[in-house]
Design a protein around this motif. Sequence first.
Motif, PDB file in Angstrom:
ATOM      1  N   LEU A  32       0.833  -1.211   0.000  1.00  0.00           N
ATOM      2  CA  LEU A  32       0.000   0.000   0.000  1.00  0.00           C
ATOM      3  C   LEU A  32       0.861   1.252   0.000  1.00  0.00           C
ATOM      4  O   LEU A  32       0.598   2.211  -0.721  1.00  0.00           O
ATOM      5  N   MET A  33       1.884   1.232   0.824  1.00  0.00           N
ATOM      6  CA  MET A  33       2.776   2.389   0.927  1.00  0.00           C
ATOM      7  C   MET A  33       3.498   2.640  -0.398  1.00  0.00           C
ATOM      8  O   MET A  33       3.618   3.788  -0.837  1.00  0.00           O
ATOM      9  N   ASP A  34       3.967   1.581  -1.028  1.00  0.00           N
ATOM     10  CA  ASP A  34       4.633   1.721  -2.332  1.00  0.00           C
ATOM     11  C   ASP A  34       3.674   2.298  -3.370  1.00  0.00           C
ATOM     12  O   ASP A  34       4.056   3.188  -4.144  1.00  0.00           O
ATOM     13  N   GLU A  35       2.435   1.794  -3.400  1.00  0.00           N
ATOM     14  CA  GLU A  35       1.442   2.308  -4.334  1.00  0.00           C
ATOM     15  C   GLU A  35       1.142   3.775  -4.054  1.00  0.00           C
ATOM     16  O   GLU A  35       1.030   4.582  -4.980  1.00  0.00           O
ATOM     17  N   TYR A  36       0.996   4.117  -2.770  1.00  0.00           N
ATOM     18  CA  TYR A  36       0.719   5.501  -2.380  1.00  0.00           C
ATOM     19  C   TYR A  36       1.849   6.409  -2.869  1.00  0.00           C
ATOM     20  O   TYR A  36       1.597   7.458  -3.464  1.00  0.00           O
ATOM     21  N   GLU A  37       3.085   6.009  -2.601  1.00  0.00           N
ATOM     22  CA  GLU A  37       4.225   6.830  -3.006  1.00  0.00           C
ATOM     23  C   GLU A  37       4.307   6.988  -4.519  1.00  0.00           C
ATOM     24  O   GLU A  37       4.618   8.064  -5.021  1.00  0.00           O
ATOM     25  N   ASN A  49       4.246  20.100 -13.797  1.00  0.00           N
ATOM     26  CA  ASN A  49       4.398  20.043 -15.258  1.00  0.00           C
ATOM     27  C   ASN A  49       5.663  19.331 -15.716  1.00  0.00           C
ATOM     28  O   ASN A  49       6.116  19.539 -16.836  1.00  0.00           O
ATOM     29  N   VAL A  50       6.215  18.477 -14.861  1.00  0.00           N
ATOM     30  CA  VAL A  50       7.321  17.627 -15.290  1.00  0.00           C
ATOM     31  C   VAL A  50       6.772  16.568 -16.241  1.00  0.00           C
ATOM     32  O   VAL A  50       7.386  16.260 -17.265  1.00  0.00           O
ATOM     33  N   GLU A  51       5.603  16.034 -15.880  1.00  0.00           N
ATOM     34  CA  GLU A  51       4.879  15.084 -16.729  1.00  0.00           C
ATOM     35  C   GLU A  51       3.417  15.514 -16.770  1.00  0.00           C
ATOM     36  O   GLU A  51       2.577  14.974 -16.056  1.00  0.00           O
ATOM     37  N   PRO A  52       3.095  16.518 -17.583  1.00  0.00           N
ATOM     38  CA  PRO A  52       1.718  17.020 -17.630  1.00  0.00           C
ATOM     39  C   PRO A  52       0.722  15.928 -18.012  1.00  0.00           C
ATOM     40  O   PRO A  52       1.051  14.989 -18.734  1.00  0.00           O
ATOM     41  N   THR A  53      -0.483  16.073 -17.496  1.00  0.00           N
ATOM     42  CA  THR A  53      -1.553  15.136 -17.804  1.00  0.00           C
ATOM     43  C   THR A  53      -2.857  15.917 -17.887  1.00  0.00           C
ATOM     44  O   THR A  53      -2.919  17.077 -17.479  1.00  0.00           O
ATOM     45  N   ASP A  54      -3.889  15.275 -18.391  1.00  0.00           N
ATOM     46  CA  ASP A  54      -5.171  15.979 -18.471  1.00  0.00           C
ATOM     47  C   ASP A  54      -5.844  15.997 -17.101  1.00  0.00           C
ATOM     48  O   ASP A  54      -5.486  15.230 -16.199  1.00  0.00           O
ATOM     49  N   ASP A  55      -6.816  16.876 -16.951  1.00  0.00           N
ATOM     50  CA  ASP A  55      -7.485  17.069 -15.664  1.00  0.00           C
ATOM     51  C   ASP A  55      -8.171  15.801 -15.166  1.00  0.00           C
ATOM     52  O   ASP A  55      -8.118  15.501 -13.960  1.00  0.00           O
ATOM     53  N   LEU A  56      -8.800  15.068 -16.049  1.00  0.00           N
ATOM     54  CA  LEU A  56      -9.502  13.851 -15.647  1.00  0.00           C
ATOM     55  C   LEU A  56      -8.534  12.837 -15.038  1.00  0.00           C
ATOM     56  O   LEU A  56      -8.815  12.248 -13.992  1.00  0.00           O
ATOM     57  N   HIS A  57      -7.403  12.648 -15.675  1.00  0.00           N
ATOM     58  CA  HIS A  57      -6.407  11.700 -15.161  1.00  0.00           C
ATOM     59  C   HIS A  57      -5.877  12.158 -13.802  1.00  0.00           C
ATOM     60  O   HIS A  57      -5.705  11.344 -12.893  1.00  0.00           O
ATOM     61  N   GLU A  58      -5.645  13.450 -13.663  1.00  0.00           N
ATOM     62  CA  GLU A  58      -5.150  13.969 -12.388  1.00  0.00           C
ATOM     63  C   GLU A  58      -6.182  13.756 -11.276  1.00  0.00           C
ATOM     64  O   GLU A  58      -5.829  13.367 -10.161  1.00  0.00           O
ATOM     65  N   VAL A  59      -7.451  13.966 -11.585  1.00  0.00           N
ATOM     66  CA  VAL A  59      -8.516  13.735 -10.600  1.00  0.00           C
ATOM     67  C   VAL A  59      -8.565  12.260 -10.219  1.00  0.00           C
ATOM     68  O   VAL A  59      -8.701  11.917  -9.038  1.00  0.00           O
ATOM     69  N   GLN A  60      -8.440  11.379 -11.197  1.00  0.00           N
ATOM     70  CA  GLN A  60      -8.447   9.938 -10.921  1.00  0.00           C
ATOM     71  C   GLN A  60      -7.273   9.556 -10.019  1.00  0.00           C
ATOM     72  O   GLN A  60      -7.433   8.746  -9.094  1.00  0.00           O
ATOM     73  N   MET A  61      -6.109  10.125 -10.276  1.00  0.00           N
ATOM     74  CA  MET A  61      -4.944   9.832  -9.441  1.00  0.00           C
ATOM     75  C   MET A  61      -5.160  10.346  -8.016  1.00  0.00           C
ATOM     76  O   MET A  61      -4.793   9.669  -7.048  1.00  0.00           O
ATOM     77  N   LYS A  63      -8.008  10.647  -6.462  1.00  0.00           N
ATOM     78  CA  LYS A  63      -8.959   9.735  -5.816  1.00  0.00           C
ATOM     79  C   LYS A  63      -8.264   8.448  -5.385  1.00  0.00           C
ATOM     80  O   LYS A  63      -8.528   7.921  -4.299  1.00  0.00           O
ATOM     81  N   GLN A  64      -7.386   7.960  -6.233  1.00  0.00           N
ATOM     82  CA  GLN A  64      -6.640   6.747  -5.896  1.00  0.00           C
ATOM     83  C   GLN A  64      -5.746   6.998  -4.677  1.00  0.00           C
ATOM     84  O   GLN A  64      -5.678   6.167  -3.767  1.00  0.00           O
ATOM     85  N   ARG A  65      -5.074   8.153  -4.650  1.00  0.00           N
ATOM     86  CA  ARG A  65      -4.219   8.492  -3.511  1.00  0.00           C
ATOM     87  C   ARG A  65      -5.045   8.566  -2.233  1.00  0.00           C
ATOM     88  O   ARG A  65      -4.634   8.049  -1.192  1.00  0.00           O
ATOM     89  N   LEU A  66      -6.210   9.173  -2.303  1.00  0.00           N
ATOM     90  CA  LEU A  66      -7.068   9.294  -1.130  1.00  0.00           C
ATOM     91  C   LEU A  66      -7.531   7.930  -0.634  1.00  0.00           C
ATOM     92  O   LEU A  66      -7.529   7.671   0.576  1.00  0.00           O
ATOM     93  N   ALA A  67      -7.900   7.044  -1.549  1.00  0.00           N
ATOM     94  CA  ALA A  67      -8.334   5.697  -1.155  1.00  0.00           C
ATOM     95  C   ALA A  67      -7.188   4.945  -0.479  1.00  0.00           C
ATOM     96  O   ALA A  67      -7.392   4.279   0.553  1.00  0.00           O
ATOM     97  N   LEU A  68      -5.990   5.059  -1.028  1.00  0.00           N
ATOM     98  CA  LEU A  68      -4.829   4.411  -0.415  1.00  0.00           C
ATOM     99  C   LEU A  68      -4.534   5.010   0.952  1.00  0.00           C
ATOM    100  O   LEU A  68      -4.252   4.285   1.913  1.00  0.00           O
ATOM    101  N   LYS A  69      -4.623   6.327   1.047  1.00  0.00           N
ATOM    102  CA  LYS A  69      -4.368   6.998   2.331  1.00  0.00           C
ATOM    103  C   LYS A  69      -5.388   6.555   3.376  1.00  0.00           C
ATOM    104  O   LYS A  69      -5.030   6.321   4.529  1.00  0.00           O
ATOM    105  N   ASP A  70      -6.648   6.413   2.986  1.00  0.00           N
ATOM    106  CA  ASP A  70      -7.684   5.947   3.911  1.00  0.00           C
ATOM    107  C   ASP A  70      -7.368   4.537   4.408  1.00  0.00           C
ATOM    108  O   ASP A  70      -7.527   4.247   5.599  1.00  0.00           O
ATOM    109  N   GLU A  71      -6.943   3.670   3.506  1.00  0.00           N
ATOM    110  CA  GLU A  71      -6.627   2.300   3.912  1.00  0.00           C
ATOM    111  C   GLU A  71      -5.403   2.272   4.822  1.00  0.00           C
ATOM    112  O   GLU A  71      -5.352   1.539   5.808  1.00  0.00           O
TER     113      GLU A  71
END
Length: 76
Positions: A32-37, A49-61, A63-71
Amino acid sequence: MSNTPHDLSEEFPDKVDRIHDLKVNDAHFRKLMDEYEEVNNAIHRAETNVEPTDDLHEVQMRKQRLALKDEIAAML
């Protein structure tokens, strides 16, 4: 300390020893910690902007970070 915002030691400053113990002794926590990091670093690269992405992808990431942090928080 890391220069990346949302580092687990910054998110849970009172749990640094517990984080270390679980990282060493609990394979599931370490995963979990590795995935979070990984996700946290990807978000940081997108935000700076080192690796720019679209807004949708950033929002998805985020959400994923928050779910991992909750766990992770539940395990702490």
